[in-house]
Design an enzyme around this catalytic site. Structure first.
Site, PDB file in Angstrom:
ATOM      1  N   SER A   1       0.812  -1.213   0.000  1.00  0.00           N
ATOM      2  CA  SER A   1       0.000   0.000   0.000  1.00  0.00           C
ATOM      3  C   SER A   1       0.846   1.263   0.000  1.00  0.00           C
ATOM      4  CB  SER A   1      -0.936   0.006   1.218  1.00  0.00           C
ATOM      5  OG  SER A   1      -0.194  -0.160   2.411  1.00  0.00           O
TER       6      SER A   1
ATOM      7  N   GLU B   1      -5.520  -0.398  -7.451  1.00  0.00           N
ATOM      8  CA  GLU B   1      -4.534   0.625  -7.798  1.00  0.00           C
ATOM      9  C   GLU B   1      -3.343  -0.095  -8.442  1.00  0.00           C
ATOM     10  OE1 GLU B   1      -3.100   4.675  -5.499  1.00  0.00           O
ATOM     11  OE2 GLU B   1      -3.111   2.804  -4.387  1.00  0.00           O
TER      12      GLU B   1
ATOM     13  N   ASN C   1      -3.223   6.147  -0.564  1.00  0.00           N
ATOM     14  CA  ASN C   1      -2.755   6.421   0.791  1.00  0.00           C
ATOM     15  C   ASN C   1      -2.083   7.770   0.942  1.00  0.00           C
ATOM     16  OD1 ASN C   1      -3.601   4.220   2.412  1.00  0.00           O
ATOM     17  ND2 ASN C   1      -2.229   2.912   1.227  1.00  0.00           N
TER      18      ASN C   1
ATOM     19  N   HIS D   1      -2.531  -3.007  -5.899  1.00  0.00           N
ATOM     20  CA  HIS D   1      -3.002  -2.636  -4.570  1.00  0.00           C
ATOM     21  C   HIS D   1      -4.515  -2.806  -4.503  1.00  0.00           C
ATOM     22  CE1 HIS D   1      -3.594   0.715  -1.359  1.00  0.00           C
ATOM     23  NE2 HIS D   1      -3.634  -0.485  -0.813  1.00  0.00           N
TER      24      HIS D   1
END
Length: 296
Positions: A118, A151, A189, A139
């Protein structure tokens, strides 16, 4: 692509294995712990039963999914002849580098190596292999069987061919892939963690309580859950790790983790996985219960 290996049978690993198996791929689920693998299969079966109850799949589809899953405690046996490996081990840089170095040595030359990281640099992970063009980020979001986003992160040397293959594969899993470049935290993130960190700072500085902060974000910003509840679900240790990556990688003090988060992780309060975080998760009810230390 037909054969997939998933490294790690925790929350993300078993979810990724579930989705691939449900879509007809032969999946090798690999973990050093036989007990962890047994728990992972039980979780997958439980989640399949939940899908049946919601009339999303049939009993026959459940049985077919389970037949597509094989567990291994030895990595070399699990990755034999696979087209793609998805690593979903603990969010620890040294561990991931070790895993990818080993995978590069034991996998076939055409095998694509993906990581579910992540936040950790795909370029850095790829650098320990001799196939950096075939290393990429996939991800997935938690819970994997439910969340649509993948992702897809290109490392510096990730080829167009590898990216196209992974993007198309994600679509075949009924996911929506979004291609992003390899910078700290990627997109998800880099945006999410500062928000969670600011929510923790708001609690730390006495701006408002746990429920109040989450209620503002749910009702005022239309978030499905508040940032503190979400942090508990992600794992406070994972949040802390990602914030460290952002802080070190971007060099901006705005990414420095809140001291309250640091202390909670050091004290073993990691959220759902440990039974306590900003909320208590051992109370045997579906209602949210604020952890004792944060009650007024």
């Amino acid at each position: 692509m037909n054969k997939i290996a998933v490294i790690g049978s925790g929350t993300m690993g078993n979810g990724i294995a579930h989705v691939f198996a449900q879509h007809g791929y032969q999946v090798s689920l690999i973990d050093l712990s036989a007990d962890a693998l047994s728990k992972a299969l039980a979780t997958i079966e439980k989640n399949l039963d939940r899908q049946i109850k919601k009339e999303l799949i049939t009993e026959a589809e459940k049985e077919s999914t389970l037949k597509n899953l094989t567990t291994f405690t030895e990595t070399e046996a699990g990755v034999k002849d696979v087209d793609l490996v998805v690593e979903a081990a603990t969010e620890n840089t040294d561990l991931k580098l070790k895993i990818f170095k080993n995978l590069d040595e034991i996998c076939g030359p055409n095998t694509i190596l993906a990581t579910n990281t992540s936040s950790i640099s795909i370029t850095k992970i790829a650098a320990v292999t001799k196939r950096s063009d075939k290393v990429i980020g996939m991800h997935f979001m938690n819970p994997v069987p439910v969340m649509k986003l993948v992702e897809v992160i290109r490392g510096y040397n990730t080829s167009n061919e590898t990216t196209t293959i992974v993007m198309e594969l994600s679509k075949k899993l009924s996911k929506v892939p979004v291609e992003v470049n390899d910078y700290p935290g990627f997109v998800a993130n880099r945006i999410l963690m500062p928000m969670i960190n600011e929510a923790i700072y708001s609690l730390f500085e006495g701006v408002a309580g746990v429920e109040e902060i989450d209620t503002v974000m749910k009702l005022g910003m239309a978030h499905p859950m508040g940032p503190l509840q979400l942090a508990d679900f992600i794992g406070l240790d994972v949040c802390l790790s990602i914030l460290h990556v952002l802080h070190e990688g971007l060099g901006n003090p705005k990414y420095a983790p809140c001291p309250l988060l640091v202390n909670m992780v050091q004290a073993g309060h990691k959220g759902v996985k440990s039974g306590s975080g900003f909320y208590s998760w051992n109370h045997g009810t579906k209602d949210l219960v604020v952890a004792d230390r944060f009650k007024k």
